[in-house]
Design an enzyme around this catalytic site. Structure first.
Site, short mmCIF file in Angstrom:
data_model
loop_
_atom_site.label_atom_id
_atom_site.label_comp_id
_atom_site.label_asym_id
_atom_site.label_seq_id
_atom_site.Cartn_x
_atom_site.Cartn_y
_atom_site.Cartn_z
N ASP A 66 11.20 77.95 38.87
CA ASP A 66 10.27 78.75 38.06
C ASP A 66 9.46 77.84 37.16
O ASP A 66 9.93 76.76 36.80
CB ASP A 66 11.04 79.71 37.13
CG ASP A 66 11.59 80.91 37.83
OD1 ASP A 66 10.88 81.48 38.67
OD2 ASP A 66 12.75 81.27 37.55
N TYR A 68 8.19 76.72 33.45
CA TYR A 68 8.80 76.82 32.12
C TYR A 68 8.35 78.12 31.47
O TYR A 68 7.18 78.51 31.60
CB TYR A 68 8.40 75.64 31.26
CG TYR A 68 8.94 74.31 31.72
CD1 TYR A 68 10.30 74.05 31.75
CD2 TYR A 68 8.07 73.29 32.14
CE1 TYR A 68 10.80 72.83 32.17
CE2 TYR A 68 8.56 72.05 32.56
CZ TYR A 68 9.92 71.83 32.59
OH TYR A 68 10.41 70.62 33.01
N PHE A 79 8.54 70.83 36.90
CA PHE A 79 9.19 69.88 36.00
C PHE A 79 8.25 69.24 34.97
O PHE A 79 8.71 68.55 34.07
CB PHE A 79 9.92 68.77 36.78
CG PHE A 79 11.07 69.25 37.60
CD1 PHE A 79 12.28 69.54 37.00
CD2 PHE A 79 10.96 69.44 38.97
CE1 PHE A 79 13.36 70.01 37.73
CE2 PHE A 79 12.02 69.91 39.72
CZ PHE A 79 13.24 70.20 39.11
N HIS A 188 20.97 69.62 40.49
CA HIS A 188 19.79 69.78 39.64
C HIS A 188 19.87 68.81 38.46
O HIS A 188 20.97 68.52 37.96
CB HIS A 188 19.72 71.22 39.12
CG HIS A 188 18.41 71.61 38.56
ND1 HIS A 188 18.04 71.32 37.26
CD2 HIS A 188 17.35 72.24 39.12
CE1 HIS A 188 16.81 71.78 37.06
NE2 HIS A 188 16.36 72.34 38.16
#
Length: 221
Positions: A66, A68, A79, A188
């Site tokens: 998703d 932020y 990211f 992750h």
């Protein structure tokens, strides 16, 4: 939602852009942006990942989940955050691994636009989110669209590196032809899981080694 998609991607994804599910998706997203609840990223940045990395330029794909969901953070690249924003924990861990892996981190802030311009597609699986509500736009149709992006890269390109971090991203491996692309998986980079195998994965040196071996220019991380 302004569907401003870079021309090469628009050509490749024409079937998706004219499909009934995409019309339904755009209707729902338009309603969201017209509501009183903030939606991220800003509307003109929804397709920034595609705009900054045309189809012909793609050498590496880094898949996020998703955008932020905090104010002023999301700008359309997985990211990544704008240069004036604090570097988020997951990205900080990515930088730690780059420093450990190759010993030469060139990034001075959290804006990964320089990666995009080198052929790194920073693609989120879901391209919009409601403020403060992670996962709020999952299941609306974005996943079908971004799966098609991954499939198109796999089908029509050669020697692309796919970096799949975390259970969600790793589940996309069925879309990728591993006989002609390199798929690298790890936990992750979130603080909750980075120490379970993301640190030490050496994905950045492995990526550049593969790019070099296949006659491509390496990435300046």
């Amino acid at each position: 939602m302004r569907i401003k998609i870079e021309n090469s991607w628009r050509e490749k994804l024409e079937t998706e852009l004219t499909a009934p599910y995409f019309k339904n998706l755009t209707d729902k997203i338009n309603q969201s942006y017209l509501s009183n609840k903030p939606i991220y990223p800003p509307e003109n940045n929804i397709f920034a990942a595609l705009a900054l990395c045309p189809f012909s330029a793609v050498k590496v794909v880094i898949l996020g989940q998703d955008p932020y969901h905090g104010e002023n953070q999301a700008h359309g690249l997985s990211f990544s955050v704008p240069a004036d924003q604090k570097i988020p924990p997951s990205l900080r861990n990515i930088y730690k691994e780059i420093q450990s892996d190759i010993g030469d981190l060139r990034q001075e802030n959290g804006d990964l636009t320089t990666w995009s311009k080198q052929g790194v597609l920073l693609l989120n699986s879901t391209l919009t989110v409601e403020a403060g509500q992670p996962g709020s736009h999952q299941g609306l149709g974005w996943e079908e669209f971004t799966d098609a992006v991954i499939q198109k890269i796999s089908d029509e390109k050669m020697h692309v590196v796919f970096l799949l971090w975390g259970r969600y991203a790793c589940a996309k491996d069925h879309l990728i032809n591993t006989s002609k692309h390199l798929v690298l998986k790890a936990p992750h980079p979130s603080p909750f899981s980075a120490y379970t195998g993301f640190f030490g994965c050496r994905h950045f040196s492995q990526t550049n080694k593969y790019l070099k071996e296949t006659g491509q220019k390496t990435i300046i991380w």
